[in-house]
Design an enzyme around this catalytic site. Structure first.
Site, PDB file in Angstrom:
ATOM      1  N   MET A  26      51.764  36.663 -10.669  1.00 37.41           N
ATOM      2  CA  MET A  26      51.190  36.257  -9.403  1.00 37.41           C
ATOM      3  C   MET A  26      50.784  37.492  -8.637  1.00 37.41           C
ATOM      4  SD  MET A  26      50.744  33.274  -8.074  1.00 37.41           S
ATOM      5  CE  MET A  26      52.042  32.395  -8.932  1.00 37.41           C
TER       6      MET A  26
ATOM      7  N   ASP B 100      58.384  34.141 -12.119  1.00 40.60           N
ATOM      8  CA  ASP B 100      57.022  34.663 -12.107  1.00 40.60           C
ATOM      9  C   ASP B 100      57.021  36.042 -12.762  1.00 40.60           C
ATOM     10  OD1 ASP B 100      54.397  35.165 -11.642  1.00 40.60           O
ATOM     11  OD2 ASP B 100      54.540  35.291  -9.482  1.00 40.60           O
ATOM     12  N   PHE B 101      57.465  36.065 -14.028  1.00 40.04           N
ATOM     13  CA  PHE B 101      57.585  37.313 -14.770  1.00 40.04           C
ATOM     14  C   PHE B 101      56.224  37.705 -15.321  1.00 40.04           C
ATOM     15  CE2 PHE B 101      62.348  37.620 -15.979  1.00 40.04           C
ATOM     16  CZ  PHE B 101      62.714  37.220 -14.709  1.00 40.04           C
ATOM     17  N   GLU B 102      55.741  38.878 -14.932  1.00 41.29           N
ATOM     18  CA  GLU B 102      54.422  39.347 -15.325  1.00 41.29           C
ATOM     19  C   GLU B 102      54.507  40.760 -15.899  1.00 41.29           C
ATOM     20  OE1 GLU B 102      51.479  38.875 -12.264  1.00 41.29           O
ATOM     21  OE2 GLU B 102      52.440  37.078 -11.451  1.00 41.29           O
ATOM     22  N   ASN B 103      53.347  41.309 -16.193  1.00 41.99           N
ATOM     23  CA  ASN B 103      53.215  42.699 -16.638  1.00 41.99           C
ATOM     24  C   ASN B 103      54.152  43.014 -17.806  1.00 41.99           C
ATOM     25  OD1 ASN B 103      51.160  43.246 -14.727  1.00 41.99           O
ATOM     26  ND2 ASN B 103      52.698  43.478 -13.129  1.00 41.99           N
TER      27      ASN B 103
END
Length: 371
Positions: free
Chosen positions: A1, A155-158
């Site tokens: 996000m 919301d785990f990203e990258n």
């Protein structure tokens, strides 16, 4: 996000962690179920981001699930999650802690769900050790208890999730950061009971891209993050309340028609959502299929305004996608393999703040469409 709106610079968070209190969230028996069609939105709770700060009490009633953005890790691999409210210098209209808590309690009393969203574009979380796993459980529990929350949004990203070499079976993951995340969430679910709300908002790269590529691949040349959310979603599929994949800030993704779909039109939302409704082979292997999720577990993620992120489409275009997925009409050139599902749960927006900044068009359209 993404915290960033288009052309906006990043903002800094103040350091510090909200102290834990002993007041637990309400029991499962006292929690209202989600409505048949739900609107999910992120609330900028720890930053302003150019769209302005919105007190919890001023979130319009249209929003059924309010994700407080964001809980972030003290360091990438510590597992220690901190939730720091927006500093008054950045958010001069920020309410007091007491009023913030009262606003959460009022929303929950009205049947809304208020969650801690963990991660975001700047909040890398890698649970590489069992110590980090345990710290994650303890620190998240303290925040949930302190603010009387209904659950968490992941919301785990990258770099938060990636697959180790040799970890090729999404049904039996071996990568420690993935195994420990699954274990941590199961522990939280067990602690708080069936009423604990669990949502997830991965990017398409970590989910639908798994149709073509999974992890580093046989040669080790692929991005190890490809499809890396699939083992988490598979393991937690019975505990997952909602999956709200971000249909934005995405490159072209191949759909079940073996054609690439790009952001900016109804067909991207249709194709990406259909993959979740129909299930799909992983890395092209028809003997290894990621199973379909229930339609009531799925909400389509979209930017609330053109300022909120790449991939914005106007309400009429989003309605075309909903018509196709829920009614089987207005499908254009893509015919869903998963069929029409009137019980598709709804929509997710980044973000409540951006929608209000833009005049409330996203929420208003949701209310009009679903009545």
């Amino acid at each position: 996000m993404r915290r960033l709106g288009v052309l906006l610079a990043s903002v800094a968070l103040a350091a510090g962690t909200v102290a834990s209190q002993a007041t637990p969230p309400a029991s499962a028996a006292t929690r209202a179920a989600l409505p048949a069609h739900a609107l999910v939105g992120y609330l900028h709770a720890s930053f302003a981001n150019g769209s302005g700060y919105v007190p919890v009490s001023e979130v319009p009633d249209s929003w059924d699930v309010i994700d407080l953005a964001f809980g972030e890790s003290a360091s990438a691999t510590s597992g220690q999650i901190e939730f720091t409210r927006c500093p008054a210098t950045e958010c001069p209209n920020r309410e007091s802690d007491a009023d913030f808590l009262a606003g959460i309690d009022a929303k929950r009393a009205a049947g809304k769900k208020v969650l801690l969203s963990i991660g975001g574009a700047n909040g890398e979380v890698r649970l590489t050790t069992t110590a980090a796993r345990d710290a994650f459980v303890d620190s998240v529990s303290a925040i949930v208890d302190r603010w009387h929350l209904d659950g968490i949004d992941l919301d785990f990203e990258n770099q938060s999730l990636s697959l180790d070499a040799g970890d090729t079976d999404f049904t039996k993951p071996t990568t420690p950061s993935i195994v420990n995340l699954i274990s941590a969430v199961r522990t939280l679910k067990s602690k708080y009971g069936n009423g604990f709300v669990l949502t997830a908002a991965p990017e398409t790269f970590f989910v639908q891209l798994g149709y073509q590529h999974y992890g580093p691949g046989p040669s080790g040349a692929q991005d190890p993050r490809s499809g890396a959310w699939l083992p988490v979603l598979y393991a937690l599929r019975d505990d997952l309340t909602l999956l709200t994949v971000q249909d934005y800030n995405s490159g072209p993704i191949m759909g079940l028609d073996d054609q690439y779909h790009t952001m900016g039109g109804a067909d991207f939302h249709i194709a990406m959502t259909d993959m979740l409704l129909a299930g799909f082979p992983v890395a092209g292997d028809t003997t290894t299929v990621f199973p379909a999720l229930r339609p009531d577990q799925i909400a389509i993620g979209a930017p609330a305004t053109a300022n909120a992120g790449n991939g914005y489409v106007p309400p009429a275009t989003l309605d075309e996608a909903l018509d196709c997925l829920t009614k089987g009409t207005s499908c254009g050139g893509y015919q869903p393999r998963g069929g029409a599902h009137p019980d598709l749960r709804g929509l997710m927006a980044w973000s409540i703040n951006w929608d209000l900044y833009g005049g409330g068009e996203f929420a208003g359209n949701f209310d009009t469409y679903f009545g």
